[in-house]
Design an enzyme around this catalytic site. Structure first.
Site, PDB file in Angstrom:
ATOM      1  CG  HIS A   1     -49.568 -29.350 -12.348  1.00  0.00           C
ATOM      2  ND1 HIS A   1     -50.178 -28.120 -12.229  1.00  0.00           N
ATOM      3  CD2 HIS A   1     -49.377 -29.801 -11.077  1.00  0.00           C
ATOM      4  CE1 HIS A   1     -50.355 -27.845 -10.931  1.00  0.00           C
ATOM      5  NE2 HIS A   1     -49.888 -28.843 -10.217  1.00  0.00           N
TER       6      HIS A   1
ATOM      7  CG  ASP B   1     -54.267 -29.845  -6.669  1.00  0.00           C
ATOM      8  OD1 ASP B   1     -54.069 -31.037  -6.346  1.00  0.00           O
ATOM      9  OD2 ASP B   1     -53.366 -28.968  -6.635  1.00  0.00           O
TER      10      ASP B   1
ATOM     11  CG  HIS C   1     -50.329 -26.875  -6.576  1.00  0.00           C
ATOM     12  ND1 HIS C   1     -50.460 -27.998  -5.778  1.00  0.00           N
ATOM     13  CD2 HIS C   1     -49.326 -26.142  -6.056  1.00  0.00           C
ATOM     14  CE1 HIS C   1     -49.555 -27.940  -4.811  1.00  0.00           C
ATOM     15  NE2 HIS C   1     -48.857 -26.830  -4.953  1.00  0.00           N
TER      16      HIS C   1
ATOM     17  CG  ASP D   1     -52.712 -29.949  -3.180  1.00  0.00           C
ATOM     18  OD1 ASP D   1     -53.905 -29.634  -3.418  1.00  0.00           O
ATOM     19  OD2 ASP D   1     -51.866 -30.126  -4.068  1.00  0.00           O
TER      20      ASP D   1
END
Ligand SMILES: [Zn+2]
Length: 307
Positions: free
Chosen positions: A126, A163, A165, A244
């Site tokens: 991120h 991931d 996200h 995740d």
């Protein structure tokens, strides 16, 4: 041989009680790999800190100055981002995390290491050129990709991000850089609420709907990733390995299973074998259901060992 990079300082970076991105994540991975007999098969290494010069290929001087200035000597510093707290070990852990991925790139490009897994904290995907966010300070994978481009003059690097996200930081850093192809799946709409509109022609973003299962992911890989990768012919595969999207993970709503992580890992090993002598450097991003994380990393590392 598969190298495994980790460091005790990764356990000293803490963002407060009940924060999901916690040191226990790495401890559980370590225990699981040991119990399964996988740790004994790995070439376990300690990283060294990344250089400022390597960081500054992916991040601005302002970004690095801000992190150094924010690094606290006593009480944790929360002023960067509400989710992304620094304690007095965070800066060093960040330098070591990026150093692990850079060191792993060196190992697979110059030694007889076939591939590597970096069990690091903090994660990186991120972190944008100018912005620490979402538990991330330095973009480990982006720094390593720039290192490979600059030091080894590679022309085609594949970055895979599974991931749950969206890897907004990596996308921002490499948008429209034709030396990189980035393929990703992520739940949409979920933090950081980006990715549905790709920032460049070198981005293959596949948003997945909440509550979709591993079959949807497998279709995304087969129909969207593989044709683009086939055309690109990567010389090195880097993986932002987040776990995740697992059905047991409370930070998201995707329904992947342990075996979905085995499947996607085997696909990536196959791609690397076909195009670049099996060269993969994989780095831990998210994964917050601790036991599911440990089991899924076990499948991932098992695939790397078989590569
Ligand atoms: Zn994540």
């Amino acid at each position: 041989m598969t190298a495994y990079y980790t460091h005790p300082t990764f356990l000293a970076h803490e963002m407060g009680p009940a924060h999901p991105e916690c040191p226990q994540r790495l401890a559980a991975i370590h225990d699981h790999l040991t119990r399964k007999g996988l740790m004994a098969l790995l070439d376990v290494r300690e990283p060294t800190e990344v250089s400022d010069a390597a960081i500054l290929r992916a991040h601005s001087v302002e970004h690095l100055d801000r992190l150094v200035a924010a690094s606290p000597t006593d009480r944790p510093y929360q002023g960067l981002d509400p989710d992304t707290t620094m304690n007095h070990h965070t800066l060093r852990a960040s330098y070591l995390a990026a150093g692990a991925v850079v060191g792993a790139v060196d190992a697979v490009l110059t030694e007889r290491q076939r591939n590597a897994f970096c069990a690091v904290r903090p994660p990186g995907h991120h972190a944008e050129r100018n912005t620490p966010m979402g538990f991330c300070f330095l973009n480990n994978i982006a720094i390593a990709a720039h290192h490979a481009l600059a030091e080894y003059e590679l022309k085609r690097i594949l970055i895979v991000d599974f991931d749950v996200h969206h890897g907004n930081g990596t996308e921002e850093i490499f948008a429209d850089d034709d030396r990189v192809l980035m393929v990703s799946t992520f739940e949409h709409a979920l933090y950081p609420f980006s990715g549905d509109i790709p920032l460049g022609n070198n981005m293959v973003n596949v948003p997945l709907a909440a509550y979709s299962d591993g079959q949807a992911m497998r279709r995304a890989v087969t129909e969207h990733w593989l044709p683009a990768i086939e055309r690109f012919r990567p010389e090195l595969v880097l993986i932002s390995a987040g776990f995740d999207a697992h059905r047991e993970d409370d930070l998201s709503h995707l329904m992947w299973s342990d075996l979905d992580y085995a499947w996607i890992s085997q696909q990536l090993v196959q791609i690397a074998t076909q195009h670049c002598n099996g060269r993969i450097v994989s780095s831990l991003e998210g994964g917050y259901a601790i036991q599911a994380l440990a089991r899924s990393v076990g499948h991932h590392v098992d695939a790397l060992l078989g590569g």
